[in-house]
Motif scaffolding. Structure first.
Motif, PDB file in Angstrom:
ATOM      1  N   UNK A  10      95.591  47.448 -15.707  1.00  0.00           N
ATOM      2  CA  UNK A  10      94.710  46.206 -15.472  1.00  0.00           C
ATOM      3  C   UNK A  10      93.775  46.375 -14.137  1.00  0.00           C
ATOM      4  N   UNK A  11      93.990  46.796 -13.425  1.00  0.00           N
ATOM      5  CA  UNK A  11      93.016  46.761 -12.164  1.00  0.00           C
ATOM      6  C   UNK A  11      92.060  47.687 -12.368  1.00  0.00           C
ATOM      7  N   UNK A  12      92.203  48.852 -13.295  1.00  0.00           N
ATOM      8  CA  UNK A  12      91.003  49.789 -13.730  1.00  0.00           C
ATOM      9  C   UNK A  12      90.189  49.308 -14.442  1.00  0.00           C
ATOM     10  N   UNK A  13      90.175  47.840 -14.936  1.00  0.00           N
ATOM     11  CA  UNK A  13      88.930  47.199 -15.482  1.00  0.00           C
ATOM     12  C   UNK A  13      87.715  46.978 -14.625  1.00  0.00           C
ATOM     13  N   UNK A  14      88.050  47.022 -13.310  1.00  0.00           N
ATOM     14  CA  UNK A  14      86.976  46.780 -12.348  1.00  0.00           C
ATOM     15  C   UNK A  14      86.165  48.064 -12.276  1.00  0.00           C
ATOM     16  N   UNK A  44      99.099  42.528 -21.300  1.00  0.00           N
ATOM     17  CA  UNK A  44      98.221  43.451 -20.375  1.00  0.00           C
ATOM     18  C   UNK A  44      97.168  43.594 -20.820  1.00  0.00           C
ATOM     19  N   UNK A  45      97.117  44.156 -22.285  1.00  0.00           N
ATOM     20  CA  UNK A  45      95.686  44.647 -22.947  1.00  0.00           C
ATOM     21  C   UNK A  45      94.817  43.409 -22.939  1.00  0.00           C
ATOM     22  N   UNK A  46      95.232  42.293 -23.624  1.00  0.00           N
ATOM     23  CA  UNK A  46      94.427  41.195 -23.688  1.00  0.00           C
ATOM     24  C   UNK A  46      93.828  40.800 -22.146  1.00  0.00           C
ATOM     25  N   UNK A  47      94.720  40.738 -21.273  1.00  0.00           N
ATOM     26  CA  UNK A  47      94.430  40.345 -19.907  1.00  0.00           C
ATOM     27  C   UNK A  47      93.148  41.310 -19.234  1.00  0.00           C
ATOM     28  N   UNK A  48      93.489  42.714 -19.584  1.00  0.00           N
ATOM     29  CA  UNK A  48      92.363  43.291 -19.163  1.00  0.00           C
ATOM     30  C   UNK A  48      91.079  43.286 -19.736  1.00  0.00           C
TER      31      UNK A  48
END
Length: 333
Positions: free
Chosen positions: A202-206, A138-142
């Motif tokens: 993950x959504x928070x990266x936006x 999840x961290x890598x994806x973010x």
């Protein structure tokens, strides 16, 4: 959520048939003049498929193709390089056909839980089997998504980016229905609070920008997705049951946009545009919602990606979404 953001009435899900990036970008931007998306072309092979494409975005994690599927490895190999190369080709094509474009533009990636259910660890089991591996993934994806959004912003500077996370395996993850490598057992269900928190991260990266969470599986966890930060929820409308009514009503009242997948994703006859959205109107009446709110709450899409459709049907299906959305706006009752 960006309070000034306004969704458009119709768009696509993500995947398209064929392997020509320019043709796909031309079709998508020509059909959805006010809400195009970055097409995905899985027919090109491993690395263009949904899992491989997102695996290629990961930061400091790499994946390669094994006979059983995608497996996390120690170093970048030709499979992840190919995935990145195709993504670059798709962005080149989109950039070409969006010169001067200003408005919403959607980019898609697989969400953390479907990725964890699909990517294998070295022992051949899904990353889902290891909570630490799920966190790392999840961290890598973010971080990968942060870079992907920045690249899309650089190429189409006038666009308001919409991030779509594809989570077709989410219901199976929540219910403990993802099979082990042997196929004889299933992985334990993941705690709902952990699922929600990971999606939120993950959504928070936006950075507060609009996030759509898409699943074409039944029993969409509407309330969980809303709490996880979904601005909009995308689903196959034909799989809804009256059990979903309360959750949908609450979502609409809370201002969550519904991406209603009403146009079949594979070749077949298309009803007239008004017929395609008849079920949406019926649902609205059943929920006692004001007809006038329909157009401001609903975006019309295909039921799922169009990778399995013929190119000719895919073009017709996308154009049909635009006409069906117009029908909904013109005749909400």
């Amino acid at each position: 959520m960006n309070a000034h953001f306004s969704f458009s009435p119709a768009t696509g899900i993500g995947s398209m048939p064929g392997g020509d990036a320019r043709e796909a970008a031309k079709t998508v931007t020509g059909t959805f003049e006010d809400f195009p998306f970055l097409p995905e072309l899985p027919a090109r092979g491993p690395g263009a498929d949904m899992i491989g494409r997102t695996a290629g975005m990961l930061v400091e994690l790499y994946a390669r193709v094994e006979p059983s599927g995608w497996r996390i490895g120690d170093r970048p190999g030709r499979d992840s390089k190919r995935a990145r190369s195709w993504l670059g080709e798709d962005l080149d094509a989109l950039e070409e056909f969006t010169q001067g474009y200003e408005g919403p533009l959607k980019v898609q990636a697989v969400g953390p839980w479907t990725l964890a259910a699909a990517l294998e660890l070295k022992n051949g089991e899904a990353a889902l089997s290891d909570p630490g591996a799920c966190r790392d993934l999840a961290a890598s994806l973010a971080e990968g998504l942060r870079l992907h959004l920045a690249e899309a912003r650089r190429r189409v500077p006038g666009a308001q980016l919409v991030l779509q996370l594809d989570e077709p395996s989410l219901t199976a993850v929540l219910r403990g229905q993802v099979r082990t490598a042997s196929g004889y057992r299933t992985h334990r269900a993941v705690d709902r609070q952990i699922v929600e928190a990971t999606l939120r991260d993950v959504a928070g990266v936006h950075g507060g920008g609009p996030v759509v969470i898409h699943t074409c599986a039944p029993d969409v966890p509407f309330a969980l997705l809303r709490r996880a930060g979904a601005t909009a929820i995308s689903f196959d409308f034909s799989l809804l049951t009256e059990r979903d009514d309360d959750a949908i009503g609450e979502a609409v009242e809370a201002g969550t946009r519904l991406f209603t997948g009403v146009v079949p994703g594979t070749d077949g006859p298309l009803s007239d545009p008004a017929g395609s959205v008849m079920g949406v109107r019926t649902l609205w009446r059943r929920l006692g919602l004001q007809p006038g709110r329909l157009a401001e709450a609903v975006t019309v899409t295909p039921a799922c990606g169009l990778a399995g459709a013929s190119p000719e049907y895919a073009r017709r299906a996308l154009a049909h979404c635009v006409r069906a959305a117009r029908s909904l706006a013109d005749n909400p009752e």
